[in-house]
Design a protein around this motif. Structure first.
Motif, mmCIF file in Angstrom:
data_model
loop_
_atom_site.group_PDB
_atom_site.id
_atom_site.type_symbol
_atom_site.label_atom_id
_atom_site.label_comp_id
_atom_site.label_asym_id
_atom_site.label_seq_id
_atom_site.Cartn_x
_atom_site.Cartn_y
_atom_site.Cartn_z
ATOM 1 N N ILE A 54 -78.520 56.929 19.928
ATOM 2 C CA ILE A 54 -77.469 57.800 20.483
ATOM 3 C C ILE A 54 -77.858 58.074 21.931
ATOM 4 O O ILE A 54 -78.924 58.624 22.196
ATOM 5 C CB ILE A 54 -77.350 59.131 19.708
ATOM 6 C CG1 ILE A 54 -77.011 58.844 18.246
ATOM 7 C CG2 ILE A 54 -76.287 60.016 20.333
ATOM 8 C CD1 ILE A 54 -76.777 60.089 17.407
ATOM 9 N N PRO A 92 -77.170 59.927 25.342
ATOM 10 C CA PRO A 92 -76.420 60.938 26.100
ATOM 11 C C PRO A 92 -76.288 60.505 27.564
ATOM 12 O O PRO A 92 -77.208 59.895 28.104
ATOM 13 C CB PRO A 92 -77.292 62.198 25.990
ATOM 14 C CG PRO A 92 -78.602 61.747 25.470
ATOM 15 C CD PRO A 92 -78.555 60.326 25.087
ATOM 16 N N CYS A 93 -75.170 60.806 28.189
ATOM 17 C CA CYS A 93 -74.971 60.429 29.597
ATOM 18 C C CYS A 93 -74.537 61.672 30.364
ATOM 19 O O CYS A 93 -73.877 62.559 29.802
ATOM 20 C CB CYS A 93 -73.897 59.354 29.709
ATOM 21 S SG CYS A 93 -74.285 57.897 28.735
ATOM 22 N N HIS A 94 -74.894 61.715 31.657
ATOM 23 C CA HIS A 94 -74.593 62.910 32.437
ATOM 24 C C HIS A 94 -73.111 63.086 32.710
ATOM 25 O O HIS A 94 -72.608 64.195 32.765
ATOM 26 C CB HIS A 94 -75.357 62.861 33.774
ATOM 27 C CG HIS A 94 -76.832 62.966 33.565
ATOM 28 N ND1 HIS A 94 -77.416 64.074 32.989
ATOM 29 C CD2 HIS A 94 -77.843 62.100 33.817
ATOM 30 C CE1 HIS A 94 -78.729 63.883 32.900
ATOM 31 N NE2 HIS A 94 -79.004 62.685 33.388
ATOM 32 N N GLU A 150 -71.755 57.138 31.847
ATOM 33 C CA GLU A 150 -71.536 56.519 30.532
ATOM 34 C C GLU A 150 -71.053 55.070 30.705
ATOM 35 O O GLU A 150 -71.533 54.166 30.019
ATOM 36 C CB GLU A 150 -70.525 57.327 29.708
ATOM 37 C CG GLU A 150 -70.467 56.822 28.278
ATOM 38 C CD GLU A 150 -69.555 57.616 27.363
ATOM 39 O OE1 GLU A 150 -68.888 58.556 27.826
ATOM 40 O OE2 GLU A 150 -69.518 57.271 26.166
ATOM 41 N N ASP A 196 -67.910 61.887 22.166
ATOM 42 C CA ASP A 196 -68.054 63.291 22.562
ATOM 43 C C ASP A 196 -67.210 64.199 21.686
ATOM 44 O O ASP A 196 -66.389 63.743 20.880
ATOM 45 C CB ASP A 196 -67.664 63.452 24.037
ATOM 46 C CG ASP A 196 -66.300 62.866 24.292
ATOM 47 O OD1 ASP A 196 -65.300 63.492 23.890
ATOM 48 O OD2 ASP A 196 -66.220 61.735 24.841
ATOM 49 N N THR A 254 -72.645 56.096 22.627
ATOM 50 C CA THR A 254 -72.838 56.794 23.913
ATOM 51 C C THR A 254 -71.849 57.953 24.026
ATOM 52 O O THR A 254 -70.777 57.929 23.405
ATOM 53 C CB THR A 254 -72.612 55.847 25.106
ATOM 54 O OG1 THR A 254 -71.229 55.488 25.151
ATOM 55 C CG2 THR A 254 -73.460 54.591 25.028
ATOM 56 N N TYR A 255 -72.218 58.948 24.806
ATOM 57 C CA TYR A 255 -71.281 60.060 25.062
ATOM 58 C C TYR A 255 -71.672 60.760 26.359
ATOM 59 O O TYR A 255 -72.821 60.675 26.811
ATOM 60 C CB TYR A 255 -71.289 61.058 23.894
ATOM 61 C CG TYR A 255 -72.566 61.864 23.772
ATOM 62 C CD1 TYR A 255 -73.677 61.342 23.130
ATOM 63 C CD2 TYR A 255 -72.663 63.147 24.334
ATOM 64 C CE1 TYR A 255 -74.860 62.066 23.038
ATOM 65 C CE2 TYR A 255 -73.839 63.878 24.236
ATOM 66 C CZ TYR A 255 -74.935 63.324 23.583
ATOM 67 O OH TYR A 255 -76.097 64.034 23.499
ATOM 68 N N ALA A 256 -70.693 61.429 26.943
ATOM 69 C CA ALA A 256 -70.955 62.302 28.096
ATOM 70 C C ALA A 256 -70.448 63.693 27.714
ATOM 71 O O ALA A 256 -69.479 63.814 26.973
ATOM 72 C CB ALA A 256 -70.209 61.778 29.308
ATOM 73 N N ALA A 302 -70.523 67.137 25.629
ATOM 74 C CA ALA A 302 -71.085 67.547 24.326
ATOM 75 C C ALA A 302 -70.860 66.451 23.299
ATOM 76 O O ALA A 302 -69.799 65.815 23.272
ATOM 77 C CB ALA A 302 -70.406 68.824 23.870
ATOM 78 N N ILE A 303 -71.855 66.234 22.460
ATOM 79 C CA ILE A 303 -71.728 65.192 21.419
ATOM 80 C C ILE A 303 -70.758 65.655 20.321
ATOM 81 O O ILE A 303 -70.594 66.870 20.086
ATOM 82 C CB ILE A 303 -73.114 64.850 20.819
ATOM 83 C CG1 ILE A 303 -73.013 63.597 19.952
ATOM 84 C CG2 ILE A 303 -73.690 66.021 20.027
ATOM 85 C CD1 ILE A 303 -74.344 63.013 19.548
ATOM 86 N N LYS A 315 -74.045 65.633 15.358
ATOM 87 C CA LYS A 315 -74.866 66.647 16.024
ATOM 88 C C LYS A 315 -76.309 66.677 15.530
ATOM 89 O O LYS A 315 -77.234 66.742 16.326
ATOM 90 C CB LYS A 315 -74.224 68.017 15.866
ATOM 91 C CG LYS A 315 -74.397 68.834 17.115
ATOM 92 C CD LYS A 315 -73.417 69.943 17.146
ATOM 93 C CE LYS A 315 -73.409 70.567 18.530
ATOM 94 N NZ LYS A 315 -72.308 71.464 18.674
#
Ligand SMILES: Nc1ncnc2c1ncn2[C@@H]1O[C@H](COP(=O)(O)OP(=O)(O)OP(=O)(O)O)[C@@H](O)[C@H]1O
Length: 689
Positions: free
Chosen positions: A563, A565-567, A572, A651, A678-680, A682-683, A688
């Motif tokens: 998983i 996370p991206c800013h 992303e 997200d 991938t997500y930017a 909140a997941i 979670k």
């Protein structure tokens, strides 16, 4: 023991390969001589056209077509031998019956092979009765069902072979549970371009489905990757072999979710030596049956409407209508309405036309006597019956001038004049007229299409598809009870229905095995719980989204899903580009970038294409599956699989509802070896923990 050692097996393989080459050469000669014979016969016809009488010419033409027929058969046989040359057989069973001193050795391959002038069958087709023991039994007591009855005996030896390009890669003596080592090897490799056959490693429970001849309806509920589609296609191949005198590929139809899926599975039957079968989507079927009645929303459009935008909320009344029409009770209400309409919607009035008078009572009794025909035919029969039984005031038969008027008058005695009015009347009868709403442009909602069709069959009738002798329905969870009710009216034949209730793309209208069983109470049902597609790590990850304590992943390990996370959204996209670059040097064959919506897939596609990657966007207009890098969305990815899957935009605003969760599950469960999410921001709450 016959071919006891590996060295003997290798020598035997050489002998078989030589025999196959010899057979191929003989067939080539036969095809050439057939070709020459046809040319010769045609030349003769041409040169002697004037001298031959019509009977001679006709006889000559018959001869030519017989020779062509023979040539085509030889070519088909040649294709099978050519295939065997790659891998003549994959299994062997030594079986001894009763007092036999030596067992018979049965080599099993994708097709059978007998030498042209020999008597012995050198290779047995995997669908032959004796080959079933390879899938069903280990060493020890065993039996198979032959035309003469069950043949009992003992398996003394069971072997598996991996033969590639005519050379043996390995050979395994198997005394343990079926095929574990070979299966592991098969599953660990990178994907093929399209779905492949699994004849060498069919599992016992799958074999039972493939060879089930008794069920009129067979419903298979199977977890993601349990081989449902593969098994259903092998079942078709088996039935085509078993009933070759009465069943051919033009008698088998698959209801398939879309063209990409149809293309994806299209190689399996030809690989098994059978022709492709016909495919149709439910929408295509409905369009044919409803032509002239109206346009309608498609299933994909319905799902897209439910997905809405990130902040939109779907209209609750739309959901209410979908849910209502997807319930099992709904069929009961339509059936009750039909009965009510039968009893109350024909209101006879005395007819007095020209010199003819027909009483109300005569009309009513004719109507009752006209039986269980569709309404329109029933009204026509009623008119014909009353006219045949009455005379005008002068004692003459009803004149032609009056008969048309009488037919029209009888027709008008039925409360509704067309099927759409009848359908609206149904909701008035229920006291719920609001449950019918047309969309913009007078389009029908998708949830109305099949109830309307059901009533159309009652009102106008429908020509059943009698040429279809076996119907395959894949993705059964996406069809509602009323859709099954329509299917069973249109297709009276045997059916194989398969799917997974966890992979619904519309939770308001999905059907479980239990619900479908209500429509087909006599059906045989099977559950497949072993999952073959993904590594244990990927399966465990996907299970967090849709837990199923009964699911058994095949013990095959790989990387932990990642998983990422991206800013920001820009970061992303950079990550997705980087991952795509990594894939290109990974040695894997296929990458699926699976988004939630079409719009997101288009965005990713545009941004990756910018970088010069060779990629394909798959959407509902696509006709073909593509190898390599594919960008698509969960609804379309159902049924497909990829070596690696990237799920972007995981997200909290993209995946938030139950429907979203289902789509996320579908996306993740497409991965065979590697999965990255991938997500930017909140997941999604679904990932979670
Ligand atoms: N007995 C088997 N031997 C080898 N491979 C198998 C076997 N059974 C299934 N597989 C493989 O598992 C994968 C999943 O098969 P398939 O697509 O038929 O499953 P499914 O149940 O229809 O999946 P889904 O519902 O998730 O789309 C395929 O790669 C198939 O080749």
């Amino acid at each position: 023991m016959f071919n006891g050692t590996e060295a003997e097996e290798r020598r035997y393989l050489e002998v078989i390969v030589a025999k196959l080459h010899q057979a191929l050469k003989e067939m080539d000669d036969k095809v050439s001589s057939t070709y020459e014979a046809v040319i010769e016969a045609k030349k003769y016809l041409w040169d002697n056209a004037a001298a031959l009488d019509p009977a001679e010419r006709a006889a000559n033409r018959v001869d030519v077509s017989l020779v062509i027929d023979l040539g085509e058969k030889t070519i088909a046989k040649r294709r099978r031998v050519q295939k065997l040359l790659q891998s003549p057989y994959f299994g062997r069973v030594d079986f001894k019956v009763g007092q036999q001193t030596k067992p018979d050795s049965f080599y099993i391959g994708v097709h059978s092979f007998t030498e042209e002038n020999g008597h012995d069958n050198l290779i047995y087709d995997w669908r032959s009765p004796v080959a079933s023991m390879f899938y069903d039994f280990e060493v020890g007591q065993a039996f198979y069902s032959a035309p003469v009855g069950e043949v009992h005996g003992e398996i003394g030896l069971k072997r598996q072979y991996k033969i590639n390009q005519g050379a043996m890669e390995y050979m395994i003596e198997s005394s343990m549970t079926i095929h574990d080592d070979v299966l592991q090897k098969e599953l660990s490799g990178p994907s093929n371009e399209r779905m492949k056959n699994i004849v060498a490693t069919i599992q016992k429970e799958q074999n039972a489905i493939i060879r089930n001849e008794a069920a009129h309806e067979l419903i298979i509920q199977g977890v993601a990757g349990s081989g449902k589609t593969s098994v259903a296609l092998h079942r078709v191949a088996f039935l085509l072999y078993r009933y070759k005198e009465t069943l051919n590929s033009r008698n088998v139809l698959i209801i398939s979710p879309n063209k990409v899926f149809s293309d994806y599975i299209s190689n399996v039957l030809p690989e098994l030596g059978e022709e492709k079968i016909m495919e149709v989507s439910l929408e295509e079927l409905a369009a044919k049956e409803l032509s002239g009645i109206g346009k309608f929303q498609t299933f994909y459009e319905q799902v897209s409407e439910l997905l809405g935008g990130p902040d939109d909320k779907t209209d609750d009344t739309v959901i209410e209508r979908i849910k209502y029409k997807a319930s099992a009770e709904f069929i009961g209400q339509i059936v009750a309405f039909i009965q009510y309409a039968d009893e109350h919607y024909f209101s006879p009035e005395e007819i007095a036309i020209d010199k003819v008078t027909i009483s109300k009572e005569a009309l009513f009794s004719s109507y009752l006597a006209s039986g269980r025909l569709p309404v329109k035919s029933r009204l026509e029969k009623t008119a014909a019956h009353v006219m045949a039984n009455c005379k005008d005031v002068d004692g003459n038969r009803v004149p032609a001038s009056a008969s048309k008027k009488i037919k029209t008058a009888v027709k008008k005695m039925f409360k509704c004049q067309d099927v759409l009015s009848l359908y609206k009347e149904f909701y008035r009868y229920l006291g719920k007229p609001d449950l019918f709403k047309l969309k913009q442009g007078k389009k029908l909602e998708y949830s109305d299409v099949f109830p309307l069709l059901y009533l159309k069959i009652y009102f106008e009738g429908a020509a059943p598809f009698d040429f279809v002798k076996h119907l395959l329905v894949d993705e059964m969870q996406d069809y509602t009870p009323i859709q099954y009710a329509v299917l069973s009216k249109l297709f009276k034949c045997k059916k194989t229905i398969l799917g997974d209730s966890s992979q619904s793309v519309n939770p308001y209208s999905s059907s479980s095995l239990a619900e479908i069983k209500k429509v087909f109470p006599e059906a045989d049902t099977v559950e497949l719980l072993k999952s073959y597609r993904s590594t244990v790590e990927i399966t465990t990850f996907a299970q967090k989204l849709k837990p199923n304590s009964q699911l058994i992943p095949i013990e095959r390990h790989g990387e932990e899903p990642l998983i990422l996370p991206c800013h920001s959204p820009r970061d992303e996209m950079d990550a997705v580009r980087r991952l795509t670059g990594d894939f290109l040097v990974s040695g894997l064959h296929s990458l699926g970038i699976i988004c939630k919506t079409h719009a997101q897939a288009e965005e990713v596609y545009a941004k990756l294409k910018d970088r010069g990657y060779k990629i394909h966007l798959l959407d509902f207009n696509s006709e073909q599956f593509h190898e390599g890098i594919v960008v698509t969305y969960a609804h379309l990815a159902k049924g497909l699989e990829f070596d690696q899957v990237i799920v972007p935009f995981a997200d909290a605003s993209t995946y938030r509802t139950e429907l979203d969760k289902s789509l996320l599950y579908i996306a993740c469960s497409r991965a065979m070896h590697r999965l990255t999410v991938t997500y930017a921001g909140a997941i999604t709450p679904f990932l979670k923990s």
